[in-house]
Enzyme design. Sequence first.
Site, PDB file in Angstrom:
ATOM      1  N   LYS A 142     -25.543 -19.420  -8.928  1.00 48.88           N
ATOM      2  CA  LYS A 142     -25.226 -20.486  -7.976  1.00 48.88           C
ATOM      3  C   LYS A 142     -26.143 -20.370  -6.765  1.00 48.88           C
ATOM      4  O   LYS A 142     -26.464 -19.258  -6.327  1.00 48.88           O
ATOM      5  CB  LYS A 142     -23.753 -20.391  -7.547  1.00 48.88           C
ATOM      6  CG  LYS A 142     -22.772 -20.844  -8.630  1.00 48.88           C
ATOM      7  CD  LYS A 142     -21.347 -20.836  -8.151  1.00 48.88           C
ATOM      8  CE  LYS A 142     -20.362 -21.213  -9.242  1.00 48.88           C
ATOM      9  NZ  LYS A 142     -20.443 -22.627  -9.668  1.00 48.88           N
ATOM     10  N   ARG A 170     -14.886 -22.977 -19.331  1.00 49.20           N
ATOM     11  CA  ARG A 170     -14.528 -23.665 -20.574  1.00 49.20           C
ATOM     12  C   ARG A 170     -14.764 -22.757 -21.784  1.00 49.20           C
ATOM     13  O   ARG A 170     -14.068 -22.864 -22.792  1.00 49.20           O
ATOM     14  CB  ARG A 170     -15.308 -24.995 -20.699  1.00 49.20           C
ATOM     15  CG  ARG A 170     -16.791 -24.851 -20.820  1.00 49.20           C
ATOM     16  CD  ARG A 170     -17.531 -26.175 -20.607  1.00 49.20           C
ATOM     17  NE  ARG A 170     -17.668 -26.510 -19.192  1.00 49.20           N
ATOM     18  CZ  ARG A 170     -18.275 -27.596 -18.736  1.00 49.20           C
ATOM     19  NH1 ARG A 170     -18.783 -28.490 -19.579  1.00 49.20           N
ATOM     20  NH2 ARG A 170     -18.364 -27.823 -17.438  1.00 49.20           N
TER      21      ARG A 170
HETATM   22  N1  BES Z   1     -15.971 -22.617 -11.086  1.00 52.15           N
HETATM   23  C1  BES Z   1     -16.886 -23.676 -11.178  1.00 52.15           C
HETATM   24  C2  BES Z   1     -16.298 -25.024 -10.743  1.00 52.15           C
HETATM   25  C3  BES Z   1     -15.919 -25.125  -9.298  1.00 52.15           C
HETATM   26  C4  BES Z   1     -16.818 -25.597  -8.363  1.00 52.15           C
HETATM   27  C5  BES Z   1     -14.631 -24.821  -8.891  1.00 52.15           C
HETATM   28  C6  BES Z   1     -16.436 -25.722  -7.038  1.00 52.15           C
HETATM   29  C7  BES Z   1     -14.242 -24.937  -7.571  1.00 52.15           C
HETATM   30  C8  BES Z   1     -15.149 -25.392  -6.647  1.00 52.15           C
HETATM   31  C9  BES Z   1     -17.377 -23.839 -12.612  1.00 52.15           C
HETATM   32  O1  BES Z   1     -17.398 -22.691 -13.383  1.00 52.15           O
HETATM   33  C10 BES Z   1     -18.774 -24.358 -12.546  1.00 52.15           C
HETATM   34  O2  BES Z   1     -19.587 -23.679 -12.023  1.00 52.15           O
HETATM   35  N2  BES Z   1     -19.011 -25.549 -13.097  1.00 52.15           N
HETATM   36  C11 BES Z   1     -20.277 -26.147 -13.096  1.00 52.15           C
HETATM   37  C12 BES Z   1     -20.481 -26.780 -14.438  1.00 52.15           C
HETATM   38  C13 BES Z   1     -21.881 -27.245 -14.688  1.00 52.15           C
HETATM   39  C14 BES Z   1     -22.821 -26.067 -14.828  1.00 52.15           C
HETATM   40  C15 BES Z   1     -21.876 -28.070 -15.962  1.00 52.15           C
HETATM   41  C16 BES Z   1     -20.317 -27.188 -11.990  1.00 52.15           C
HETATM   42  O3  BES Z   1     -19.299 -27.831 -11.761  1.00 52.15           O
HETATM   43  O4  BES Z   1     -21.329 -27.329 -11.348  1.00 52.15           O
HETATM   44 ZN    ZN Z   2     -19.267 -21.582 -13.142  1.00 53.51          ZN
END
Ligand code: BES
Ligand code: ZN
Length: 498
Positions: free
Chosen positions: A277, A351
């Site tokens: 991230k 997921r």
């Molecule tokens: N844990 C995150 C989603 C999230 C983001 C929860 C902000 C709470 C606050 C999840 O695992 C994630 O990183 N999702 C990605 C998916 C993408 C790579 C398809 C996202 O939402 O950017």
């Molecule tokens: Zn994630």
Amino acid sequence: MELQFFQKDIDEQGFELLYLPVLEDINAIKAWISFLGYEDEKELFGRLQKEKFSGKAGQLFVIHSQDLAVVLAGCGAKEKFSQENWRELTAYLVKFLKTYQVNKVALIAKTWLKGTSDISLLAKTIAESWHLTNYSFNQYKKSDTDKIELVVIDLGIELELGKKRDFKTAWEQGLLFASSTILARDLVNEPASIMTPSFLAETALKISKANPQIKAKILDKEQVEKLGMGAFLGIDQGSEEPLKFIHLIYQPKTKAKEKIALVGKGITFDSGGLNIKVGDGMTDMKIDMAGAATVLGVFSVLTDLKIKAEVHGIIAACENMPSGKAIKPGDVVKNMQGKSIEIGNTDAEGRVTLADALAYAQKQKVDTIVDLATLTGACIVALGSSYAALYVNQENLAKDLLKAANTSGEKIWRMPLAPEYKELNKSNVADVRNIASARGGGSITAALFLQEFIVGDTAWAHLDIAGPAYAEKPLNAYTPIGGVGFGVRTLLEWLSLK
Ligand code: BES
Ligand code: ZN
Ligand code: ZN
């Protein structure tokens, strides 16, 4: 704090403060002031005007006095009055009491009942909001200058004698709804270096130890390998923290008519993995186990609430970390059903772990599964930070959950499991891919990914709680900044109807 009941003559009970909800109706407000019999009534009417107090929701009008201070609390218009107003009224009272420190506070039950006579619902709601409002997470502060303790010792309630028992019973229920939510809030607020998969497992064990009707099975890596949970293992493999697969089983006293599984995403820290991230995207990622926290919160009170269904709590807990051993984009893993998943992006890890958790849930032969997951940032783009997205494969389940959410005051919005988007999760090398091939509808495509692992006719609901799991600013009057404990009260309402 003790509950005290009285029937009349508030003046003689030794209370220091009376909190009186009033509708937005200036004549009714004036009538109340006259009823209270102040010598300087005219002056008070003048002050009403000066302070523009009209009984709008959220307004307070304080009448100080030597012995009994009275606070008129605006409720807004009668037509708009709902259970949520009770939560707000209680929250304003608790906040007021933090600046106006008194030991003995009185309420008159009938002044709260604007158009309903449901004393039990009133008692439960006030108790719930009282404790939720008074919550703070200050474990790591040497001295918390912001924190002012409530000093209320007696909460007096004017009520018909015959209703006393109902009120008390419902009050206890409200306390359980609050304490379970607070457990979930605490777990979410805890830093990830403490809130590890092992910590989640220990919390599950504690719950089981305190409740003979709850059994806990904690599986370690070796056992997870034996079960063939390649998807869960794949996400875990970059982390130094040992994974835990948590399975709680609650058996009701009488034979259950329904078997339910609550599945919570339990990523105790989401760095994104090798798709790390960026910017401040990682800042709050200790909250990525909020789904698991909600499941544990619910389990902490199932026995006391005498829930009639058999309930399974299932959490695949691990971290999502980059390392030389971490899963790589392009890798293919297989879940315990033998379905292969191409890892398009290591940050879409939730997921993938859920693919195994959901498979395991179905192996328990449950009738209904509800999963909760801080699954996608896209959900926050779609619905903002107050609403969770609800995806359901069966109409009745959707109806029941939305009804429960309406009672709990938690905001849930139904979203489509759009079959036309299913192909976006197609992979060239595996049965399915963990990221979609198109940009839009990210919360939907994530839900569709999960649906790939629901086989047969199991009723299934997925709640994407990425928005409301954590409040960056207070979510409402009774939910301060931090972990929200989102979903606990809705699930408890839903389970109570089983
Ligand atoms: N844990 C995150 C989603 C999230 C983001 C929860 C902000 C709470 C606050 C999840 O695992 C994630 O990183 N999702 C990605 C998916 C993408 C790579 C398809 C996202 O939402 O950017
Ligand atoms: Zn994630
Ligand atoms: Zn995540």
